[in-house]
Design a protein around this motif. Structure first.
Motif, PDB file in Angstrom:
ATOM      1  N   LYS A 406      59.430  22.119  77.512  1.00 38.39           N
ATOM      2  CA  LYS A 406      58.234  22.861  77.105  1.00 38.39           C
ATOM      3  C   LYS A 406      57.023  22.484  77.943  1.00 38.39           C
ATOM      4  O   LYS A 406      56.209  23.350  78.293  1.00 38.39           O
ATOM      5  N   GLN A 407      56.890  21.183  78.265  1.00 39.26           N
ATOM      6  CA  GLN A 407      55.766  20.766  79.100  1.00 39.26           C
ATOM      7  C   GLN A 407      55.877  21.348  80.507  1.00 39.26           C
ATOM      8  O   GLN A 407      54.869  21.730  81.111  1.00 39.26           O
ATOM      9  N   ARG A 408      57.091  21.435  81.028  1.00 38.97           N
ATOM     10  CA  ARG A 408      57.281  22.019  82.357  1.00 38.97           C
ATOM     11  C   ARG A 408      56.908  23.499  82.365  1.00 38.97           C
ATOM     12  O   ARG A 408      56.236  23.988  83.279  1.00 38.97           O
ATOM     13  N   ILE A 409      57.357  24.214  81.322  1.00 38.62           N
ATOM     14  CA  ILE A 409      57.063  25.648  81.232  1.00 38.62           C
ATOM     15  C   ILE A 409      55.559  25.879  81.095  1.00 38.62           C
ATOM     16  O   ILE A 409      54.980  26.758  81.752  1.00 38.62           O
ATOM     17  N   LYS A 410      54.911  25.074  80.266  1.00 39.27           N
ATOM     18  CA  LYS A 410      53.477  25.227  80.050  1.00 39.27           C
ATOM     19  C   LYS A 410      52.703  24.971  81.332  1.00 39.27           C
ATOM     20  O   LYS A 410      51.766  25.714  81.670  1.00 39.27           O
ATOM     21  N   ALA A 411      53.072  23.938  82.068  1.00 44.69           N
ATOM     22  CA  ALA A 411      52.372  23.622  83.313  1.00 44.69           C
ATOM     23  C   ALA A 411      52.552  24.723  84.341  1.00 44.69           C
ATOM     24  O   ALA A 411      51.610  25.082  85.062  1.00 44.69           O
ATOM     25  N   GLN A 413      53.166  27.952  83.743  1.00 45.18           N
ATOM     26  CA  GLN A 413      52.425  29.151  83.325  1.00 45.18           C
ATOM     27  C   GLN A 413      50.921  28.978  83.497  1.00 45.18           C
ATOM     28  O   GLN A 413      50.208  29.938  83.801  1.00 45.18           O
ATOM     29  N   GLN A 414      50.434  27.773  83.325  1.00 44.80           N
ATOM     30  CA  GLN A 414      49.000  27.537  83.528  1.00 44.80           C
ATOM     31  C   GLN A 414      48.588  27.735  84.976  1.00 44.80           C
ATOM     32  O   GLN A 414      47.440  28.076  85.267  1.00 44.80           O
ATOM     33  N   ASN A 418      54.458  33.320  86.256  1.00 44.02           N
ATOM     34  CA  ASN A 418      54.818  34.093  85.069  1.00 44.02           C
ATOM     35  C   ASN A 418      56.319  34.332  84.942  1.00 44.02           C
ATOM     36  O   ASN A 418      56.777  34.872  83.939  1.00 44.02           O
ATOM     37  N   GLU A 426      62.913  30.009  75.618  1.00 47.36           N
ATOM     38  CA  GLU A 426      61.510  29.935  75.257  1.00 47.36           C
ATOM     39  C   GLU A 426      60.842  31.275  75.531  1.00 47.36           C
ATOM     40  O   GLU A 426      61.390  32.144  76.229  1.00 47.36           O
ATOM     41  N   LYS A 427      59.629  31.405  75.001  1.00 49.04           N
ATOM     42  CA  LYS A 427      58.873  32.648  75.182  1.00 49.04           C
ATOM     43  C   LYS A 427      58.500  32.825  76.646  1.00 49.04           C
ATOM     44  O   LYS A 427      58.106  31.875  77.321  1.00 49.04           O
ATOM     45  N   CYS A 429      60.387  33.324  79.166  1.00 46.08           N
ATOM     46  CA  CYS A 429      61.297  32.622  80.067  1.00 46.08           C
ATOM     47  C   CYS A 429      62.631  33.365  80.125  1.00 46.08           C
ATOM     48  O   CYS A 429      63.036  34.024  79.162  1.00 46.08           O
TER      49      CYS A 429
END
Length: 445
Positions: A406-411, A413-414, A418, A426-427, A429
């Protein structure tokens, strides 16, 4: 006396070969000095005998730390410098070791105030040179004492008189003692001098930082036992003329996974505020073939890195793998899985793999991105822009989940990526379970 520079064996006459370790021409003449440092302790012929105690009766104390004033340095140390500890800092010449330590000394002097003192021992530069560097870096030199000497005895006497909170020795290879010979930098000298410094700080609430030379392979020069003697071993590296990396190879008081990133400027080493996209190449056009981006963890932070791959026909029908920042065994394994599961031939190709920014990648989450980069390089089909891939690749061709997804995906996307392709559901993804699904998700049917 004649003492062996390799093992420390001594006898009253010279021999061509040391009877203890077998080294040739290693016995050197030394002068016996009654005022020199002795293993039993300075100024005394006898040492107090230590007796064993019950471990249950020992009171466990919290590690008392203080900040060095440099955030990235504190991060690598595990939250700050621990008192009664010894730190060994290694790096190639001219990378900025002396600059980092001088900035650390100035920051600590400012935070400590007039109550605590700092001793900077230099065996390579004169006091005027250090003063010129401090003036160029616009550093406050109050409460910093400078000692330019190579003799261990001079330094130990200064330590007893000043009792500093922070001791900096630049560098340990230049220090020598008459007890261990007169030539600095030998194995016996390094072990003897380092042990005397470490014993001094262990008995007081002080921190010792020693710089060390490195070999042409990048490892710390001298005996490996010196790395076992200290509490923390830190390596200082670079990827170009400006960016510097600081990471711990050993840390008894913290993690070895953290990495500190600096930028070398006219005012010294400056901490990078937003290093997450440091290793990404800024492009105005579409992404070329053979390039794949992936999020990796370095300690507690996520970085987006770019893996670059290139395949060319093998010369003389012997295929080779050229990879410095990614283990060549990992590259061969991923290429073998692609050849077996996807029918893409790599056995007649020379494979070149690089990581933009010069960071070394070791975690298994880069397998999927490495596979995508190799597939892209072999087929000359580029990945879509703003696409990241991560996941562990098994020999059966499965894409396995990795930690902290989740931390990898969040970083990612920030930073504007996309299109995230990973083994997690995950959302926003795209979930893939094997190498064939990964190829279809990245490159289309």
């Amino acid at each position: 006396m004649y003492k062996c520079s390799s093992c420390g064996y001594s006898q009253p006459r010279w021999l061509g070969r040391c009877p203890e370790c077998g080294e040739w021409n290693s016995l050197e003449e030394i002068i016996i000095d009654k005022n020199a440092v002795t293993p039993a302790g300075r100024g005394s012929e006898k040492a107090e005998m230590q007796k064993p105690v019950s471990l249950e009766s020992v009171e466990a104390a919290e590690n008392v730390r203080f900040s060095t004033g440099i955030a990235e340095f504190d991060r690598v140390l595990g939250g700050g410098a621990t008192k009664c500890s010894a730190i060994l800092l290694g790096g190639e010449p001219g990378i900025g070791k002396s600059t980092l330590l001088l900035q650390t000394a100035a920051s600590c002097a400012k935070s400590f105030g007039a109550e605590s003192k700092i001793l900077y021992v230099s065996g390579e530069e004169s006091a005027a040179q250090i003063k010129d560097r401090a003036k160029r870096l616009q550093l406050d030199c109050k409460n910093i004492n400078i000692l330019c000497t190579n003799r261990l005895e001079d330094t130990l006497n200064a330590l007893d008189k000043l009792n500093p909170t922070l001791v900096i020795v630049d560098s340990i290879q230049t220090v020598y003692s008459a007890e261990a010979g007169i030539i600095p930098g030998t194995v016996n000298q390094l072990k003897y001098c380092a042990n005397e410094f470490i014993q001094w700080v262990k008995e007081r609430d002080s921190v010792l930082i020693m710089t060390a030379h490195v070999t042409k392979e990048g490892s710390i020069a001298g005996p490996k036992s010196m790395e076992h003697m200290v509490d923390t071993v830190i390596s200082f590296e670079r990827n170009d003329d400006e960016i510097r990396f600081l990471h711990a190879q050993k840390n008894r008081f913290g993690s070895v996974d953290e990495i500190g990133i600096f930028s070398m400027t006219e005012k010294g080493l400056v901490t990078l505020k937003d290093p997450a996209n440091l290793f990404l190449t800024k492009r105005t056009e579409n992404q070329p073939a053979g390039v794949a981006c992936t999020p990796v963890f370095e300690g507690s932070r996520v970085f987006l890195v770019e893996i670059q791959a290139l395949t060319v026909p093998a010369k003389a029908s012997i295929s080779r793998i050229y990879s410095e920042k990614v283990d060549s065994g990992r590259v061969a394994r991923v290429a073998a899985v692609l050849e077996k599961r996807c029918g893409l031939r790599f056995s007649d190709q020379d494979i070149y793999v690089n990581v933009a920014g010069g960071v070394r990648l070791t975690e298994s989450s880069i397998d999927a991105a490495l596979a995508a980069a190799l597939y892209s390089a072999r087929t000359d089909i580029a990945l879509k822009n703003q696409t990241v891939v991560f996941g562990e690749l098994s020999l059966a061709g499965e894409i396995r989940p990795v930690t902290k997804a989740k931390q990898r995906i969040k970083a990612a996307q920030q930073l504007g990526f996309n299109d995230v392709i990973c083994p997690e559901k995950e959302k926003d993804c795209t979930k893939v379970e094997n190498i064939k699904q990964l190829v279809k998700a990245v490159f289309g049917k």
